[in-house]
Scaffold this motif. Structure first.
Motif, short mmCIF file in Angstrom:
data_model
loop_
_atom_site.label_atom_id
_atom_site.label_comp_id
_atom_site.label_asym_id
_atom_site.label_seq_id
_atom_site.Cartn_x
_atom_site.Cartn_y
_atom_site.Cartn_z
N TYR A 1 0.79 -1.29 0.01
CA TYR A 1 -0.05 -0.06 -0.18
C TYR A 1 1.03 1.36 0.03
O TYR A 1 0.74 2.26 -0.89
N GLU A 2 1.79 1.21 0.81
CA GLU A 2 2.80 2.50 0.92
C GLU A 2 3.57 2.53 -0.54
O GLU A 2 3.83 3.80 -0.80
N ALA A 3 3.93 1.34 -0.84
CA ALA A 3 4.60 1.50 -2.52
C ALA A 3 3.96 2.27 -3.30
O ALA A 3 4.29 3.12 -4.06
N GLN A 4 2.62 1.65 -3.40
CA GLN A 4 1.68 2.34 -4.42
C GLN A 4 1.37 3.74 -4.26
O GLN A 4 1.49 4.64 -5.22
N ALA A 5 1.18 4.21 -3.08
CA ALA A 5 0.84 5.48 -2.24
C ALA A 5 2.20 6.33 -2.91
O ALA A 5 1.94 7.50 -3.49
N ARG A 6 3.55 5.83 -2.56
CA ARG A 6 4.46 6.67 -2.90
C ARG A 6 4.72 6.95 -4.36
O ARG A 6 5.41 8.14 -4.71
N LEU A 7 4.49 6.03 -5.25
CA LEU A 7 4.55 6.25 -6.78
C LEU A 7 3.56 7.21 -7.00
O LEU A 7 3.93 7.84 -7.85
N HIS A 8 2.43 7.09 -6.52
CA HIS A 8 1.48 8.22 -6.88
C HIS A 8 1.72 9.61 -6.28
O HIS A 8 1.46 10.49 -7.11
N ASP A 9 2.28 9.61 -5.04
CA ASP A 9 2.46 10.75 -4.54
C ASP A 9 4.05 10.75 -3.84
O ASP A 9 4.00 10.41 -2.65
N PRO A 10 5.04 10.92 -4.62
CA PRO A 10 6.39 10.62 -3.97
C PRO A 10 6.69 11.47 -2.45
O PRO A 10 7.67 11.11 -1.82
N ILE A 11 6.16 12.75 -2.54
CA ILE A 11 6.30 13.37 -1.24
C ILE A 11 5.62 12.89 -0.11
O ILE A 11 6.23 12.52 1.07
N TYR A 12 4.46 12.73 -0.08
CA TYR A 12 3.70 12.31 1.13
C TYR A 12 3.13 11.08 1.30
O TYR A 12 3.01 10.48 2.28
N CYS B 1 1.46 7.59 1.65
CA CYS B 1 -0.17 7.58 2.24
C CYS B 1 -0.65 8.59 3.20
O CYS B 1 -1.71 8.59 3.39
N VAL B 2 0.34 9.53 3.52
CA VAL B 2 0.06 10.49 4.71
C VAL B 2 -0.93 11.27 3.72
O VAL B 2 -1.92 11.96 4.31
N SER B 3 -0.87 11.56 2.39
CA SER B 3 -1.89 12.52 1.78
C SER B 3 -3.15 11.85 1.72
O SER B 3 -4.21 12.68 1.79
N ILE C 1 -4.15 10.12 4.33
CA ILE C 1 -4.60 10.53 5.72
C ILE C 1 -5.17 11.97 5.79
O ILE C 1 -6.16 12.43 6.61
N PHE C 2 -4.54 12.83 5.19
CA PHE C 2 -4.87 14.29 5.14
C PHE C 2 -6.11 14.64 4.60
O PHE C 2 -6.98 15.19 5.24
N ALA C 3 -6.50 13.73 3.59
CA ALA C 3 -7.85 13.97 2.76
C ALA C 3 -9.10 13.46 3.60
O ALA C 3 -9.97 13.94 3.78
N LEU C 4 -8.68 12.23 4.20
CA LEU C 4 -9.59 11.93 5.20
C LEU C 4 -9.94 12.68 6.43
O LEU C 4 -11.08 12.74 6.92
N GLN C 5 -8.90 13.11 7.09
CA GLN C 5 -8.92 14.13 8.19
C GLN C 5 -9.85 15.49 7.70
O GLN C 5 -10.67 15.90 8.68
N GLN C 6 -9.50 15.95 6.54
CA GLN C 6 -10.43 16.95 6.01
C GLN C 6 -11.86 16.69 5.99
O GLN C 6 -12.82 17.35 5.92
N GLN C 7 -12.05 15.39 5.51
CA GLN C 7 -13.41 14.90 5.26
C GLN C 7 -14.33 14.97 6.62
O GLN C 7 -15.51 15.28 6.58
N VAL C 8 -13.57 14.67 7.56
CA VAL C 8 -14.19 14.50 8.91
C VAL C 8 -14.36 15.78 9.76
O VAL C 8 -15.58 16.19 10.05
N GLN C 9 -13.37 16.80 9.13
CA GLN C 9 -13.66 17.83 9.74
C GLN C 9 -14.91 18.71 8.97
O GLN C 9 -15.39 19.42 9.51
N PHE C 10 -15.20 18.56 7.89
CA PHE C 10 -16.35 19.08 6.94
C PHE C 10 -17.44 18.25 7.34
O PHE C 10 -18.67 18.47 7.22
#
Length: 104
Positions: free
Chosen positions: A78-89, A91-93, A95-104
């Motif tokens: 999972y982390e490898a797939q996420a790193r290929l999609h977003d090399p900087i963040y 799978c953290v990206s 997590i950020f997206a899910l946190q924003q959904q929870v806030q809204f």
């Protein structure tokens, strides 16, 4: 390991996805065989190899108790797939997206 008495680590006469990707013989006791099947394992392992390297993942899996290896293989994939999609963040990206959904 799957299948006893077979010469391949995957137990079905064909190399596991990791060994198929690495173009090597899958031996009995292959650390990758239980977690990277012949069919989908090649795709998953390709990402893992590109991000982490086969040797590093092999070392990681062999240092874990057998009971924890399946979950670790899924997590690494999972982390490898996420790193290929977003090399900087990675799978953290997600997590950020899910946190924003929870806030809204």
């Amino acid at each position: 390991m799957t299948g006893s008495g077979s010469s391949s680590g995957s137990g079905c006469g064909s190399p596991c996805g990791a060994c198929k990707f690495l173009r090597r013989k899958c031996v009995q006791g292959c650390v990758f065989a239980p977690y990277f099947c012949h069919e989908q394992g090649v795709t998953h392992f390709a990402a893992i190899h590109k991000v982490f390297g086969a040797s590093n993942v092999s070392k990681l899996l062999t240092h874990l108790p057998v009971s924890d290896r399946a979950e670790a293989a899924v997590t690494i994939s999972y982390e490898a797939q996420a790193r290929l999609h977003d090399p900087i963040y990675g799978c953290v990206s997600h997590i950020f997206a899910l946190q924003q959904q929870v806030q809204f």
